[in-house]
Design an enzyme around this catalytic site. Structure first.
Site, PDB file in Angstrom:
ATOM      1  N   GLU A 173       0.822  -1.200   0.000  1.00 27.40           N
ATOM      2  CA  GLU A 173       0.000   0.000   0.000  1.00 27.40           C
ATOM      3  C   GLU A 173       0.861   1.258   0.000  1.00 27.40           C
ATOM      4  O   GLU A 173       1.824   1.375   0.759  1.00 27.40           O
ATOM      5  CB  GLU A 173      -0.916   0.045   1.225  1.00 27.40           C
ATOM      6  CG  GLU A 173      -1.752   1.320   1.262  1.00 27.40           C
ATOM      7  CD  GLU A 173      -2.592   1.476   2.519  1.00 27.40           C
ATOM      8  OE1 GLU A 173      -3.348   2.473   2.590  1.00 27.40           O
ATOM      9  OE2 GLU A 173      -2.496   0.619   3.416  1.00 27.40           O
ATOM     10  N   ASP A 220      13.312  12.393  15.942  1.00 28.01           N
ATOM     11  CA  ASP A 220      13.151  13.817  15.646  1.00 28.01           C
ATOM     12  C   ASP A 220      14.054  14.641  16.548  1.00 28.01           C
ATOM     13  O   ASP A 220      14.071  14.436  17.768  1.00 28.01           O
ATOM     14  CB  ASP A 220      11.705  14.261  15.854  1.00 28.01           C
ATOM     15  CG  ASP A 220      10.767  13.671  14.816  1.00 28.01           C
ATOM     16  OD1 ASP A 220      11.252  13.352  13.714  1.00 28.01           O
ATOM     17  OD2 ASP A 220       9.568  13.524  15.119  1.00 28.01           O
ATOM     18  N   SER A 247      15.190  12.806   7.374  1.00 28.98           N
ATOM     19  CA  SER A 247      13.732  12.797   7.326  1.00 28.98           C
ATOM     20  C   SER A 247      13.159  13.914   6.469  1.00 28.98           C
ATOM     21  O   SER A 247      11.964  13.934   6.203  1.00 28.98           O
ATOM     22  CB  SER A 247      13.155  12.912   8.741  1.00 28.98           C
ATOM     23  OG  SER A 247      13.374  14.206   9.264  1.00 28.98           O
ATOM     24  N   ASP A 307      12.057   6.170  13.988  1.00 29.88           N
ATOM     25  CA  ASP A 307      11.861   7.587  13.677  1.00 29.88           C
ATOM     26  C   ASP A 307      12.427   8.411  14.824  1.00 29.88           C
ATOM     27  O   ASP A 307      11.988   8.269  15.970  1.00 29.88           O
ATOM     28  CB  ASP A 307      10.362   7.860  13.493  1.00 29.88           C
ATOM     29  CG  ASP A 307      10.071   9.316  13.169  1.00 29.88           C
ATOM     30  OD1 ASP A 307      11.026  10.101  13.035  1.00 29.88           O
ATOM     31  OD2 ASP A 307       8.885   9.669  13.060  1.00 29.88           O
ATOM     32  N   GLY A 355      15.034  15.373  11.478  1.00 29.26           N
ATOM     33  CA  GLY A 355      15.638  14.202  12.092  1.00 29.26           C
ATOM     34  C   GLY A 355      16.038  13.147  11.093  1.00 29.26           C
ATOM     35  O   GLY A 355      16.290  13.428   9.925  1.00 29.26           O
ATOM     36  N   VAL A 356      16.094  11.907  11.555  1.00 27.33           N
ATOM     37  CA  VAL A 356      16.510  10.794  10.717  1.00 27.33           C
ATOM     38  C   VAL A 356      15.542   9.630  10.900  1.00 27.33           C
ATOM     39  O   VAL A 356      14.872   9.508  11.926  1.00 27.33           O
ATOM     40  CB  VAL A 356      17.942  10.329  11.058  1.00 27.33           C
ATOM     41  CG1 VAL A 356      18.955  11.399  10.715  1.00 27.33           C
ATOM     42  CG2 VAL A 356      18.068   9.939  12.529  1.00 27.33           C
TER      43      VAL A 356
END
Length: 375
Positions: free
Chosen positions: A69, A139, A188, A137, A192-193
């Site tokens: 998806e 941040d 990101s 994730d 962040g990454v």
């Protein structure tokens, strides 16, 4: 990659949704059309998500990529879910036609998500997610309570190394402790990454297994209003935490963060660290010493190192060992430097993450800028 996680609800066709940060200030959709028309790597993107199931190899699962998806956020916050594509050409045609402002990558389902209603009407509950990359994730805004140079999505050379530390800690453990090999680190796009663990074994993890991995890395537990967010219990540190502290965190804190963020340069910042010491008498003793330092000849450049050494000497002295304060030095270092992860995102099998190749032109400019900031 997107910082707003899409709600896990079924949305058919088109629906307006609040995605305030999807479109940055000054965004020009004409540039996005050029990007999709000339620069977007449709073939590479499709090949990546197929993981070898691209009909070119005998025995491959030709339905695999068609069960993945994708969701699109269009202009005016129109949100499309359950998009799926059987070929790179089909994906390219759809993206060029719709020109999505944001593209999120979802899980691989048991059946083609675009045909899910046919299975629902048959009464068979077969439309379920079966694969999803293991994604972390991080941040930079989650470090706002321990950085004084920037806040929110803003970064600079003084605070961006916090993201470098995240990469060092997690990458070493994911490879050494869990045996994963196919790990992709990406900026990101804003603050962040993200880490994409793409091994077949990682993609097939259950929610319970993902939760166990998240708990393995869980150290930073305090809420927004909690003063002490890290508690390291037990007679010795877990080997993973001990290795992280010795090999990465301690040196980074003392050699870089201590000075770049001027952690002891003001009364307010000193008090913030003193609040992490559970013994009020010891904290008061240190506060009196630092007040005395203000009347000494210690330069501003040296005050951070001097006060940190005084804190370590006081907490690690023999008289405080029985009070459980010796571990407090490590807790302070962890509080300021250890990776702060979105644990719910790690656990969620059905979550969405914006793809690492899907930045808008403005985001890609940010990426180029931040590459010079140690990523």
């Amino acid at each position: 990659m997107g910082d707003e996680r899409v709600e896990a609800m079924e949305i058919d066709g088109q629906q307006r949704q609040e995605v305030a940060a999807a479109v940055p200030d000054g965004f020009n959709a004409d540039y996005l059309r050029i990007y999709y028309g000339k620069l977007f790597p449709y073939g590479d993107f499709f090949k990546w998500l197929a993981y070898g199931n691209d009909a070119k190899h005998p025995g491959c699962d030709q339905s695999y990529i068609g069960r993945r998806e994708l969701s699109f956020t269009l202009e005016n916050d129109i949100y499309l879910r359950f998009q799926s594509f059987d070929s790179a050409a089909e994906l390219e045609t759809s993206i060029k036609e719709k020109c999505p402002f944001k593209i999120d990558i979802g899980p691989v389902y048991s059946v083609d998500p675009a045909k899910r209603h046919a299975y629902a009407q048959s009464g068979n509950n077969v439309f379920v997610p079966v694969e999803r990359e293991l994604i972390f994730d991080i941040d930079i805004s989650d470090y706002d309570d321990v950085r004084y140079c920037c806040s929110g999505a803003d970064t600079c050379l003084d605070c961006w190394p916090l993201m470098t530390i995240v990469i060092k800690i997690l990458d070493t453990s994911l490879r050494g402790d869990f045996g994963f090999n196919h790990i992709l680190w990406v900026y990101s796009g804003r603050r962040g990454v993200h880490c994409w663990v793409c091994d077949s074994r990682a993609r097939k993890l259950s929610n319970e297994q993902r939760s166990a991995i998240a708990d393995y890395f869980r150290v930073y537990k305090g809420g927004e209003n909690s003063l002490k967010k890290v508690s390291l219990t037990g007679p010795v540190l877990h080997p993973f935490l001990a290795r992280s502290y010795t090999d990465v965190l301690k040196c980074f804190f003392e050699d870089k963060l201590l000075h770049s963020q001027q952690l002891f340069a003001s009364e307010e910042r000193c008090q913030k660290i003193l609040e992490l010491i559970p013994d009020e008498n010891v904290a008061s003793e240190l506060h009196d010493k630092w007040q005395g330092n203000r009347r000494s000849s210690i330069s501003k450049e040296d005050v951070n190192a001097a006060r940190w050494e005084q804190l370590k000497t006081t907490l690690q002295s023999g008289k405080h060992k029985t009070q459980g304060l010796r571990r407090c030095v490590e807790e302070i270092v962890f509080s300021y430097t250890y990776p702060r992860l979105d644990m719910e995102g790690v656990k969620a099998h059905e979550s969405f993450t914006e793809g690492p190749l899907l930045h808008t032109p403005k985001d890609r400019a940010c990426l180029r800028s931040n590459r010079s900031q140690q990523l």
